[in-house]
Design a protein around this motif. Structure first.
Motif, PDB file in Angstrom:
ATOM      1  N   PHE A 296       0.866  -1.181   0.000  1.00 11.23           N
ATOM      2  CA  PHE A 296       0.000   0.000   0.000  1.00 11.23           C
ATOM      3  C   PHE A 296       0.897   1.223   0.000  1.00 11.23           C
ATOM      4  CE2 PHE A 296      -2.924   3.187   1.516  1.00 11.23           C
ATOM      5  CZ  PHE A 296      -4.163   2.779   1.040  1.00 11.23           C
ATOM      6  N   ILE A 297       0.677   2.139  -0.952  1.00 17.63           N
ATOM      7  CA  ILE A 297       1.556   3.298  -1.096  1.00 17.63           C
ATOM      8  C   ILE A 297       0.736   4.586  -1.121  1.00 17.63           C
ATOM      9  CG2 ILE A 297       3.288   1.976  -2.377  1.00 17.63           C
ATOM     10  CD1 ILE A 297       2.258   3.422  -4.927  1.00 17.63           C
ATOM     11  N   SER A 298       1.420   5.682  -0.835  1.00 21.21           N
ATOM     12  CA  SER A 298       0.827   7.008  -1.025  1.00 21.21           C
ATOM     13  C   SER A 298       1.444   7.646  -2.256  1.00 21.21           C
ATOM     14  CB  SER A 298       1.056   7.882   0.215  1.00 21.21           C
ATOM     15  OG  SER A 298       2.446   8.079   0.440  1.00 21.21           O
ATOM     16  N   LEU A 299       0.660   8.459  -2.923  1.00 21.15           N
ATOM     17  CA  LEU A 299       1.089   9.122  -4.155  1.00 21.15           C
ATOM     18  C   LEU A 299       1.035  10.632  -3.959  1.00 21.15           C
ATOM     19  CD1 LEU A 299      -0.828   6.911  -6.769  1.00 21.15           C
ATOM     20  CD2 LEU A 299       1.636   6.900  -6.292  1.00 21.15           C
ATOM     21  N   PRO A 300       1.850  11.360  -4.725  1.00 21.92           N
ATOM     22  CA  PRO A 300       2.681  10.901  -5.850  1.00 21.92           C
ATOM     23  C   PRO A 300       4.103  10.481  -5.478  1.00 21.92           C
ATOM     24  CG  PRO A 300       2.705  13.283  -5.755  1.00 21.92           C
ATOM     25  CD  PRO A 300       1.788  12.842  -4.651  1.00 21.92           C
ATOM     26  N   GLU A 301       4.447  10.489  -4.188  1.00 20.87           N
ATOM     27  CA  GLU A 301       5.833  10.204  -3.817  1.00 20.87           C
ATOM     28  C   GLU A 301       6.136   8.709  -3.811  1.00 20.87           C
ATOM     29  OE1 GLU A 301       3.436  10.452   0.014  1.00 20.87           O
ATOM     30  OE2 GLU A 301       3.515  11.461  -1.945  1.00 20.87           O
ATOM     31  N   HIS A 302       5.114   7.871  -3.994  1.00 21.64           N
ATOM     32  CA  HIS A 302       5.284   6.409  -4.014  1.00 21.64           C
ATOM     33  C   HIS A 302       5.876   5.919  -2.698  1.00 21.64           C
ATOM     34  CE1 HIS A 302       5.915   2.366  -5.670  1.00 21.64           C
ATOM     35  NE2 HIS A 302       5.239   2.736  -6.738  1.00 21.64           N
ATOM     36  N   LYS A 303       5.395   6.482  -1.616  1.00 20.31           N
ATOM     37  CA  LYS A 303       5.875   6.111  -0.285  1.00 20.31           C
ATOM     38  C   LYS A 303       5.170   4.845   0.182  1.00 20.31           C
ATOM     39  CE  LYS A 303       6.110   7.760   4.493  1.00 20.31           C
ATOM     40  NZ  LYS A 303       5.727   8.866   5.423  1.00 20.31           N
ATOM     41  N   ALA A 304       5.947   3.850   0.605  1.00 21.76           N
ATOM     42  CA  ALA A 304       5.373   2.600   1.096  1.00 21.76           C
ATOM     43  C   ALA A 304       4.748   2.831   2.466  1.00 21.76           C
ATOM     44  CB  ALA A 304       6.443   1.525   1.171  1.00 21.76           C
ATOM     45  N   VAL A 305       3.459   2.524   2.572  1.00 21.05           N
ATOM     46  CA  VAL A 305       2.738   2.667   3.835  1.00 21.05           C
ATOM     47  C   VAL A 305       2.668   1.337   4.569  1.00 21.05           C
ATOM     48  CG1 VAL A 305       0.526   3.309   4.885  1.00 21.05           C
ATOM     49  CG2 VAL A 305       1.380   4.568   2.887  1.00 21.05           C
ATOM     50  N   LYS A 306       2.453   0.259   3.801  1.00 28.57           N
ATOM     51  CA  LYS A 306       2.293  -1.052   4.415  1.00 28.57           C
ATOM     52  C   LYS A 306       2.524  -2.133   3.379  1.00 28.57           C
ATOM     53  CE  LYS A 306      -1.238  -3.890   6.732  1.00 28.57           C
ATOM     54  NZ  LYS A 306      -2.662  -3.935   7.157  1.00 28.57           N
ATOM     55  N   THR A 307       3.202  -3.202   3.750  1.00 25.31           N
ATOM     56  CA  THR A 307       3.334  -4.371   2.880  1.00 25.31           C
ATOM     57  C   THR A 307       2.094  -5.239   3.048  1.00 25.31           C
ATOM     58  OG1 THR A 307       5.747  -4.379   3.010  1.00 25.31           O
ATOM     59  CG2 THR A 307       4.676  -6.433   2.354  1.00 25.31           C
ATOM     60  N   LEU A 308       1.442  -5.551   1.941  1.00 20.57           N
ATOM     61  CA  LEU A 308       0.223  -6.356   1.980  1.00 20.57           C
ATOM     62  C   LEU A 308       0.498  -7.831   1.720  1.00 20.57           C
ATOM     63  CD1 LEU A 308      -2.148  -3.960  -0.001  1.00 20.57           C
ATOM     64  CD2 LEU A 308      -1.889  -4.157   2.483  1.00 20.57           C
ATOM     65  N   VAL A 309       1.353  -8.112   0.745  1.00 28.33           N
ATOM     66  CA  VAL A 309       1.723  -9.483   0.399  1.00 28.33           C
ATOM     67  C   VAL A 309       3.221  -9.491   0.116  1.00 28.33           C
ATOM     68  CG1 VAL A 309       1.480 -11.364  -1.268  1.00 28.33           C
ATOM     69  CG2 VAL A 309      -0.544 -10.077  -0.543  1.00 28.33           C
ATOM     70  N   ASP A 310       3.983 -10.302   0.846  1.00 31.42           N
ATOM     71  CA  ASP A 310       5.415 -10.363   0.564  1.00 31.42           C
ATOM     72  C   ASP A 310       5.849 -11.708  -0.020  1.00 31.42           C
ATOM     73  OD1 ASP A 310       5.440 -12.130   2.723  1.00 31.42           O
ATOM     74  OD2 ASP A 310       6.462 -10.752   4.079  1.00 31.42           O
ATOM     75  N   ASN A 311       4.973 -12.710   0.044  1.00 31.16           N
ATOM     76  CA  ASN A 311       5.265 -14.040  -0.507  1.00 31.16           C
ATOM     77  C   ASN A 311       6.616 -14.573  -0.030  1.00 31.16           C
ATOM     78  OD1 ASN A 311       3.219 -15.376  -2.065  1.00 31.16           O
ATOM     79  ND2 ASN A 311       3.322 -13.670  -3.523  1.00 31.16           N
ATOM     80  N   ARG A 312       6.916 -14.321   1.234  1.00 27.38           N
ATOM     81  CA  ARG A 312       8.230 -14.707   1.768  1.00 27.38           C
ATOM     82  C   ARG A 312       8.431 -16.223   1.757  1.00 27.38           C
ATOM     83  NH1 ARG A 312       9.609 -12.260   7.461  1.00 27.38           N
ATOM     84  NH2 ARG A 312       9.422 -10.383   6.150  1.00 27.38           N
ATOM     85  N   THR A 313       7.398 -16.950   2.186  1.00 29.36           N
ATOM     86  CA  THR A 313       7.523 -18.414   2.223  1.00 29.36           C
ATOM     87  C   THR A 313       7.722 -18.973   0.827  1.00 29.36           C
ATOM     88  OG1 THR A 313       6.145 -18.549   4.207  1.00 29.36           O
ATOM     89  CG2 THR A 313       6.368 -20.550   2.881  1.00 29.36           C
TER      90      THR A 313
END
Length: 751
Positions: free
Chosen positions: A468-485
């Motif tokens: 989840f990001i904010s625009l227009p700076e493309h700042k990451a607010v929260k990781t929703l899916v990282d598929n780490r496993t």
């Protein structure tokens, strides 16, 4: 044909040299078909979200922590990501069973939620099911349409005053007061031949149209589509396995050259239930109506396209004055696209025009010049403003705010996609928004106010992730899916290297190439080559995206796997590149693929005597054309769900790209694989589902008959009662890929 699901068949898999080759020497670093389908490599998926408060918040579906296996709706603030329960799972219990939420929508005041579940499939998607209204004021839960059979309602939506729900049931539109359960039938002539509020097979497949009615902003009118399919031919599929007697499955399906369903737009006056028909110019069977939307309570925009699909007319209509006005006309010598096919395109079937400038103008992508551009059209005057005066293609369009429009593009590399923005005045300035660390394929679900977005990223070097990001700076607010496993499990495998290159054919055509090398590649050796193809206007395959576990598996087996994109595919290489395939499907795309293969096979480590080509749907057709027209290049072919004769496919798709057979029959014959079946010289495996409602099993039988006539030996596999995706039934996918793999290993050994 089969736009969304088959040109990039292997969608959940990844491998690249980025992870490095594991030093594990046990069998754990090698894949098998059984291991691929064991569930070990499942990727994490996101759930549906709905933006609210213009994007300042959103609602999503999550699994309950208190009620085992239950769904609940959760509210998030976009800026802070503060989480709160919107509807608890314990409030969604029916007969002691949790209500599973497939999708949902909110009333305009946010006080009620319409929940969809218990769905069943209608053609491509699950659009028929049950609807429930949950009232947040009193925590009541009521089922809509209780008088009708279960799982039979479609496209339910709230009135703007939140007192009623409208829906489709058996080709008619209904209005229900969910407080009293009083139901009013608004159309009465729907019967399967007459279709109200939804669409026939061809409209859904080729225009993405499913939901066929829209409620006016002030609840004065409902605008709806009515299709008359009474003159559409019926194609019968046969179910031989569910009973001791066969059962015919009828399908209204307009073949190439046959007239489409008649289409018209009706307005239901919700005060008196009277229906007025909007008098669009041209015959109802000579034109398509693929788009319609309310601009305000007294203006409707209607998109109309002629039978040849080379002229788009946009009309405005005023219900109060019954005034019809021509706002915009777009013409092409080839065809006009509505939803431009692209790997970044989303919202398939939503053909609404993006409204800007306080809903006084709309945005429209066109290919009238050298590049695909965005234009702004003033509704009142029809004046056009070029918003993207750049010498590169817009891949797809996203949200607009009061000043800017966001769009996806990749000016320097057609295998990748990035987010950009530019101003709505067409000043010629643009800015890349996607940070350079996200090389590959990027996609975005922007909030209505364009202040936030869900960003999806993948590449041949990175697994699919969402943030989840904010625009227009493309700042990451929260990781929703990282598929780490998933990433850890893939990283433990013996992985191939992947490289991109370009070849120039003998006709001077530049072709993008993606090459997947065996993990232990040694350029002093000779390797068999597995070409994967699609090659038609709805699919690009040489992309910087995840490559699929089956590709990893075949690379581990010692095959070099090659994807290439010919002219006519949706590469970002200019309008002429994409439109050059007009009336030449099966001709220039086949030549481009074959001539590119000749060039790439000059590499010393590729064995030109051990070549395989395979593809699905349009890729299956391409496989057949390559095997029949260039048998000296391709030694083994596997064609899945292919169109062998263009004259038996649907009219909207095939006529869009090939014209009408009444006018240029020779082009259809010249582009059809069956025409060249007599030239088969290698190994051919034909695979088809007998319940394929898209490319009918008839297509396989036509080819089989011709091969028999020409005394050509081949092998085939029919999958009973499987559709175009050949995935129905337990173990089907594993069986299918075992079949494909075993055939390749037997006919073209890797050592």
């Amino acid at each position: 044909m089969t736009k969304k699901i088959k040109f990039l068949l292997l969608i959940s898999l990844i491998a690249t040299s980025y992870y490095g080759i594991s030093q594990i020497t046990s069998a754990d670093n090698r894949l098998t078909i059984d291991r691929i389908y064991s569930g070990e490599f499942e990727q994490e998926k996101e759930r549906t979200i709905q933006w609210i408060e213009d994007g300042e918040a959103y609602i999503t579906i999550e699994k309950s922590q208190e009620v085992d296996g239950a769904d609940e709706l959760v509210h998030y603030n976009s800026d802070s990501q503060n989480r709160s329960l919107f509807i608890e799972a314990k409030k969604l219990i029916v007969n002691n069973t949790p209500l599973q939420i497939e999708s949902f929508s909110l009333s305009s005041d946010g006080s009620k939620v319409l929940i969809f579940n218990n769905s069943s499939r209608v053609w491509r998607s699950n659009t028929k099911g049950d609807y429930w209204v949950y009232d947040l004021n009193d925590s009541s839960l009521k089922k809509i349409g209780r008088a009708f059979e279960s799982s039979s309602l479609m496209f339910a939506k709230f009135s703007s005053d939140n007192q009623f729900v409208f829906y489709v049931h058996k080709f008619n539109i209904y209005k229900e007061n969910f407080s009293t359960a009083e139901v009013v039938q608004l159309t009465t002539d729907g019967n399967g031949d007459i279709i109200n509020g939804t669409f026939d097979w061809a409209y859904e497949e080729e225009f993405g149209k499913r939901d066929g009615f829209i409620i006016g902003p002030a609840d004065k009118y409902i605008a709806f589509w009515q299709l008359d399919a009474s003159n559409t031919g019926t194609f019968y599929m046969i179910n031989n396995t569910d009973s001791i007697y066969s059962k015919p499955i009828p399908l209204q399906y307009p073949k190439v050259g046959q007239a489409p369903s008649a289409a018209k737009v009706g307005l239901i006056n919700l005060q008196n239930q009277q229906i007025d028909w909007i008098p669009l110019e041209g015959g109802e069977r000579e034109n398509y109506i693929p788009g319609m939307q309310w601009v305000n309570e007294d203006m409707l925009l209607i998109q109309q396209m002629n039978r040849h699909q080379n002229t788009l007319t946009i009309w405005s209509y005023s219900p109060s004055t019954k005034t019809l006005k021509k706002v915009y006309i777009e013409k092409e010598d080839t065809w006009v696209d509505l939803a431009y096919p692209d790997v970044s395109a989303n919202g398939w079937g939503n053909n609404d025009l993006t409204l800007v400038d306080g809903a006084t103008s709309f945005l429209r992508m066109t290919e009238n010049d050298a590049w695909r551009h965005i234009y702004k059209i003033d509704i009142a005057s029809g004046e056009k403003t070029l918003v993207t005066p750049f010498d590169f293609d817009v891949a797809s369009m996203r949200s607009a705010n009061t000043k800017d429009v966001y769009f996806i593009a990749s000016p320097n590399n057609s295998t990748q996609r990035y987010l950009y923005k530019t101003d709505l005045k067409g000043k010629g300035r643009y800015k890349r928004i996607t940070p350079y660390e996200f090389s590959g394929i990027n996609n975005y679900n922007l909030s209505p106010n364009a202040k936030y977005a869900i960003h999806t990223h993948q590449s041949t070097k990175e697994v699919r992730t969402l943030r989840f990001i904010s625009l227009p700076e493309h700042k990451a607010v929260k990781t929703l899916v990282d598929n780490r496993t998933y990433k850890e499990r893939i990283n433990a495998l013996e992985l191939p290297d992947i490289q991109f290159t370009e070849v120039i054919t003998e006709e001077g055509i530049p072709i993008d190439v993606r090459i997947i090398f065996p993990p232990d590649f040694d350029k002093s050796k000779k390797y068999p080559v597995l070409f994967h193809v699609y090659g038609e206007p709805w699919g690009q395959v040489a992309l910087d995206s995840q490559i699929g576990e089956w590709n990893i598996f075949m690379a581990q087996k010692g095959y070099v796997i090659i994807d290439m994109d010919n002219r006519g595919t949706p590469c970002l290489k200019g309008s002429a590149w994409r439109k050059s395939i007009y009336r030449k499907i099966g001709v220039i795309n086949t030549r481009d693929q074959a001539f590119a293969a000749k060039e790439i096979l000059k590499l010393d480590y590729l064995d030109e005597d051990r070549t395989i080509v395979w593809g699905w749907s349009g890729g299956g057709s391409m496989t057949l054309n390559l095997m029949f027209q260039f048998p000296e290049i391709y030694k083994t072919g596997i064609a899945v769900a292919s169109v062998s004769n263009q004259l038996v496919y649907d009219n909207i798709y095939q006529e869009r790209y090939m014209g009408l057979p009444q006018e240029n029959m020779e082009d259809f014959v010249k582009g059809s694989p069956v025409t060249y079946a007599k030239n088969l010289d290698g190994n051919l495996l034909i695979i088809h589902g007998t319940a394929d409602d898209n490319v009918h099993y008839q297509s396989a039988e036509i080819l089989i008959n011709e091969l028999i006539l020409q005394n050509k030996q081949f092998q085939m596999m029919a999958y009973p009662n499987r559709s175009h995706s050949i995935k129905e039934g337990t173990n089907t996918s594993r069986h299918l890929y075992t079949l494909i793999t075993d055939y390749i290993l037997a006919k073209t050994p890797h050592n």
